[in-house]
Design a protein around this motif. Structure first.
Motif, short mmCIF file in Angstrom:
data_model
loop_
_atom_site.label_atom_id
_atom_site.label_comp_id
_atom_site.label_asym_id
_atom_site.label_seq_id
_atom_site.Cartn_x
_atom_site.Cartn_y
_atom_site.Cartn_z
N PRO A 14 -46.80 -69.90 6.35
CA PRO A 14 -45.74 -70.45 5.50
C PRO A 14 -44.85 -69.37 4.89
O PRO A 14 -43.67 -69.63 4.61
N VAL A 15 -45.37 -68.16 4.68
CA VAL A 15 -44.55 -67.09 4.11
C VAL A 15 -43.45 -66.69 5.08
O VAL A 15 -42.28 -66.55 4.70
N VAL A 16 -43.81 -66.52 6.35
CA VAL A 16 -42.81 -66.17 7.37
C VAL A 16 -41.78 -67.28 7.51
O VAL A 16 -40.57 -67.03 7.55
N ARG A 17 -42.26 -68.51 7.56
CA ARG A 17 -41.35 -69.65 7.70
C ARG A 17 -40.43 -69.75 6.49
O ARG A 17 -39.21 -69.98 6.64
N GLU A 18 -40.98 -69.54 5.30
CA GLU A 18 -40.18 -69.63 4.08
C GLU A 18 -39.16 -68.49 4.00
O GLU A 18 -38.03 -68.69 3.55
N GLY A 19 -39.58 -67.30 4.43
CA GLY A 19 -38.65 -66.19 4.45
C GLY A 19 -37.46 -66.46 5.36
O GLY A 19 -36.31 -66.17 5.01
N LEU A 20 -37.72 -67.03 6.51
CA LEU A 20 -36.64 -67.38 7.44
C LEU A 20 -35.76 -68.48 6.87
O LEU A 20 -34.53 -68.47 7.04
N ARG A 21 -36.37 -69.45 6.18
CA ARG A 21 -35.58 -70.54 5.61
C ARG A 21 -34.64 -70.03 4.52
O ARG A 21 -33.44 -70.33 4.53
N VAL A 22 -35.17 -69.25 3.59
CA VAL A 22 -34.38 -68.82 2.44
C VAL A 22 -33.33 -67.79 2.83
O VAL A 22 -32.20 -67.82 2.32
N THR A 23 -33.67 -66.88 3.72
CA THR A 23 -32.69 -65.86 4.12
C THR A 23 -31.72 -66.39 5.16
O THR A 23 -30.55 -66.01 5.16
N SER A 24 -32.19 -67.24 6.06
CA SER A 24 -31.34 -67.77 7.14
C SER A 24 -30.40 -66.68 7.67
O SER A 24 -29.18 -66.76 7.51
N PRO A 25 -30.94 -65.64 8.31
CA PRO A 25 -30.10 -64.51 8.75
C PRO A 25 -28.90 -64.93 9.58
O PRO A 25 -27.80 -64.38 9.43
N ALA A 26 -29.08 -65.89 10.48
CA ALA A 26 -27.94 -66.46 11.21
C ALA A 26 -27.39 -67.58 10.34
O ALA A 26 -27.70 -68.76 10.52
N SER A 27 -26.57 -67.21 9.35
CA SER A 27 -26.22 -68.14 8.28
C SER A 27 -25.30 -69.26 8.72
O SER A 27 -25.20 -70.29 8.04
N VAL A 28 -24.59 -69.08 9.82
CA VAL A 28 -23.73 -70.14 10.36
C VAL A 28 -23.90 -70.21 11.86
O VAL A 28 -24.21 -69.23 12.52
#
Length: 438
Positions: free
Chosen positions: A316-330
């Motif tokens: 869940p930490v990895v998943r949450e990090g990807l969700r909150v940062t969303s590096p590919a923001s658009v």
């Protein structure tokens, strides 16, 4: 007063990367909470939406939306690599490519690849932290991703590139390659290519000068692919691509896409998730979870080498990090036929921008043990037939670094010693993020 969707440091990264895009992403989150259509038209941009459900519908409707038309990343690549990209990325050839390439990265193979490619660097980070020495996570992330680029693209050592094969072939016996300097140079070269996308929010049509520069960079990065493609063993990416029946043109295009899509995004997710765990205090929840997990498992059992499971507190930490940062923001898409969606009527030839960061931020601030969010699922990797082929590799990369920063045995809280945001970059991130044990 409306609470902030994430930390002030995260918002600062968005602003310093691209102020106009940061404003659009924040506006998109606000619009998603207002009554009315889920899709709005923005002058100079086109249609936009920050609704995760609508975004997923767009990504899965390949008949009404395309990634190779105006507004899609495939349009950029077609200008750089050639018109064949349009068929390979979104035409009849795409289904065949996805079918053959779907097993390029499994959870198991990705975890093994990361362990082998990054082992020496991660061991050094572990040793330095254990002695109280500070570590620049931003620099480390760039070096790690650069090493992976060298591995995936078969980039040869610079001193005799014409006489030796790259590390992706499995025949390069020189233990000094890749080194950190070479890895960082590879990362910066990929960063230069990605940076050419700055200013394409209004249109994905590149200038002749930008196209020429992009072709030179791509040729530089993929120069080792032909030889590595012929000689790489089946347990390497280029060898697996050959064994799966992909030809050299398809493999070069696929490797280029993976390289650009995963260069800044993976590095960004690693450094920003590290900062989020510290800034939000969620590292304490993580440490408690690691301790509970340790007590619930048989400590005498030998490591299996398997990738993380659903019961692993890191998942869940990895998943949450990807969700909150969303590096590919658009994510951009071109409208290929008239369609009604989200309360709006879109016409063929128009474009729509999916505000991925806005959609993902709606679930709330970073929380290390957040349950799976059904509305967003894994929108940070896209959806439908263009779901990121390197998703398993990205998860393995983020997990590998975080596990070294907070090891299963002897983990202690970390603190940020100093930080500096990267400016004018496609993907928000830190130029410097130095951490040490508290």
């Amino acid at each position: 007063m409306t609470p902030l969707p994430t930390t002030r440091h995260e918002l600062g990264l968005l602003w310093r990367a691209r102020p106009a895009m940061a404003g659009l992403l924040l506006a998109g989150q606000g619009l998603a909470r207002l009554p009315g259509p889920a899709i709005r038209r923005v002058p100079g941009i086109g249609w936009v939406t920050g609704d995760p459900v609508v975004a997923r519908v767009v990504l899965k409707d390949h008949r009404s939306f395309t990634m190779v038309g105006e507004g899609g990343v495939g349009d950029l690549w077609a200008q750089i690599l050639g018109e064949w990209v349009r068929d390979l990325f979104d035409g009849p050839g795409h289904h065949d490519l996805r079918t053959r390439a779907r097993d390029l990265f499994t959870e198991r193979s990705a975890a093994a690849l990361v362990a082998e490619t990054w082992g020496p660097v991660l061991s050094d980070v572990r040793a330095r932290l254990s002695t109280g020495e500070p570590v620049d996570v931003a620099h480390t992330a760039r070096v790690l991703v650069g090493r992976m680029m060298i591995e995936l693209l078969g980039i040869p050592a610079p001193d005799d590139a014409g006489n030796r094969t790259g590390p992706g072939t499995g025949t390069n016996k020189d233990p000094a390659w890749p080194d950190d300097a070479g890895a960082l140079a590879a990362f910066r070269t990929g960063e230069r290519l990605a940076r050419l996308a700055l200013g394409t929010a209004a249109s994905t049509t590149l200038s002749p000068a930008a196209i020429a520069e992009a072709k030179l960079i791509t040729d530089e990065l993929t120069a080792g692919v032909p030889r590595a493609f012929r000689t790489a063993p089946p347990d390497r990416l280029l060898g697996r691509a050959r064994e799966l029946g992909l030809d050299l043109e398809e493999t070069t295009g696929l490797a280029s896409l993976l390289m650009v899509a995963g260069t800044e995004t993976s590095a960004s997710a690693m450094m920003r998730t590290t900062a989020l765990l510290i800034d939000t205090g969620e590292q304490h929840r993580l440490l408690a979870g690691l301790n509970d997990h340790d007590h619930q498992n048989d400590r005498t059992s030998a490591p299996t080498g398997r990738p993380p499971s659903d019961t692993d507190p890191w998942e869940p930490v990895v998943r949450e990090g990807l969700r909150v940062t969303s590096p590919a923001s658009v994510i951009g898409r071109g409208v290929s036929r008239d369609v009604e969606i989200g309360g709006a009527r879109l016409r063929a030839g128009e474009r729509i921008m999916l505000l991925v960061w806005s959609a993902n931020a709606a679930a709330g601030p970073f929380r290390a043990d957040r349950e799976y969010v059904r509305e967003t699922r894994q929108l940070w990797f896209g959806a439908g037939r263009h779901l990121c082929l390197g998703a398993a590799l990205a998860r393995a990369e983020i997990s590998a670094l975080l596990r070294v920063l907070w090891p299963a045995e002897g983990a202690v809280p970390l603190r940020v010693v100093r930080r500096r945001a990267a400016r004018r970059v496609v993907v928000p991130g830190y130029e410097e993020l130095v951490v040490a044990r508290s």
